[in-house]
Scaffold this active site. Structure first.
Site, PDB file in Angstrom:
ATOM      1  N   GLU A  45       0.855  -1.183   0.000  1.00  0.00           N
ATOM      2  CA  GLU A  45       0.000   0.000   0.000  1.00  0.00           C
ATOM      3  C   GLU A  45       0.891   1.234   0.000  1.00  0.00           C
ATOM      4  O   GLU A  45       1.677   1.443   0.927  1.00  0.00           O
ATOM      5  CB  GLU A  45      -0.907   0.012   1.226  1.00  0.00           C
ATOM      6  N   ASP A  56      -5.135   8.633  10.587  1.00  0.00           N
ATOM      7  CA  ASP A  56      -3.793   8.121  10.833  1.00  0.00           C
ATOM      8  C   ASP A  56      -3.261   8.544  12.195  1.00  0.00           C
ATOM      9  O   ASP A  56      -3.526   9.658  12.673  1.00  0.00           O
ATOM     10  CB  ASP A  56      -2.834   8.605   9.744  1.00  0.00           C
TER      11      ASP A  56
END
Length: 253
Positions: A45, A56
């Site tokens: 990814e 995140d």
């Protein structure tokens, strides 16, 4: 898309690695991909850095910020990996927020992904309903898989709707918190893994958020097809040369 589907059919547990494109250095992206592919990683990814990465944790946020400071842009990423299929065969997925994709132009972005050989996209802030009504046909036209996230709080009804509109795998977030490494999963998380497995979805699931070592990888893949490692890998490459990646992978598998 076919590369992802074929990889998921293999009789093995899948290890996917996430990193932010342009980190630690602007021109590390291609070398990181090639080195990971040489070291038993099944999928990669590639994080498209964004200035406001809400999902995140601090490690990935910091790497994204540094990548932007290094000068990473969507155009530079595409230029860096334009010939990646000459050396790398495993599935490649771009994970990013919708704003940079929208600025680039959604169809232009999908067309470029198709040209380069990107197999799928993970866009955490693109709602399922908007995808279905406005973009699904475009993704299908350019043969790009759209991969959706579920969490422990996602309802069964919505999970089944996601499953119905997916054609690769479902990204199973291990907890309700942001990304980050953990030493092990707690009982509630393990029960969640079992609950989703018992739903017998048509798309396999790959677990992300919190996988950092052999134990968490094994826990995550007991019932699911694979696991994604991000924060702990980013911490590793921040402090070690790319040539040492093999030692990181050996500690997982």
């Amino acid at each position: 898309m076919k590369r992802i589907q074929n990889k998921l059919k293999e009789d093995k547990k899948i290890l996917s690695i996430y990193f932010s494109a342009g980190f630690p250095n602007l021109n590390d992206t291609k070398s990181l991909i090639e080195t990971l592919a040489e070291n038993r990683v099944d999928m990669i990814e590639i994080g498209l850095p964004f200035s406001d990465p809400l999902a995140d944790g601090p490690t990935i946020q910091a790497s994204s910020t540094q990548a932007l400071k290094n000068g990473m842009t969507t155009e530079i990423l595409f230029d860096q990996i334009k010939n990646i299929r000459e050396t790398v065969e495993i599935p490649l997925i771009i994970m990013g927020y919708f704003n940079p994709i929208l600025q680039f132009g959604v169809e232009d972005f999908l067309r470029k992904c198709n040209e380069i050989g990107i197999d799928g996209l993970i866009i955490p802030d693109l709602p399922l309903e908007i995808y279905i009504t406005e973009y699904k046909s475009l993704f299908e036209n350019y043969n790009i898989a759209m991969i959706f996230l579920i969490t422990p709080q996602t309802s069964e009804e919505r999970i089944r709707l996601i499953d119905e509109n997916s054609n690769a795998f479902i990204y199973m977030v291990s907890s309700s918190s942001v990304t980050g490494s953990r030493e092990s999963f707690d009982e509630n998380q393990l029960k969640y893994f079992e609950r989703i497995a018992a739903m017998n979805l048509k798309n396999p699931q790959i677990i992300g958020f919190g996988i950092s070592n052999k134990l968490t990888f094994q826990q995550a893949t007991k019932h699911q097809k694979g696991a994604i490692i991000g924060s702990s890998f980013i911490q590793f490459i921040a402090n070690n040369p790319i040539s040492d990646i093999s030692s990181f992978i050996q500690n997982i598998l």
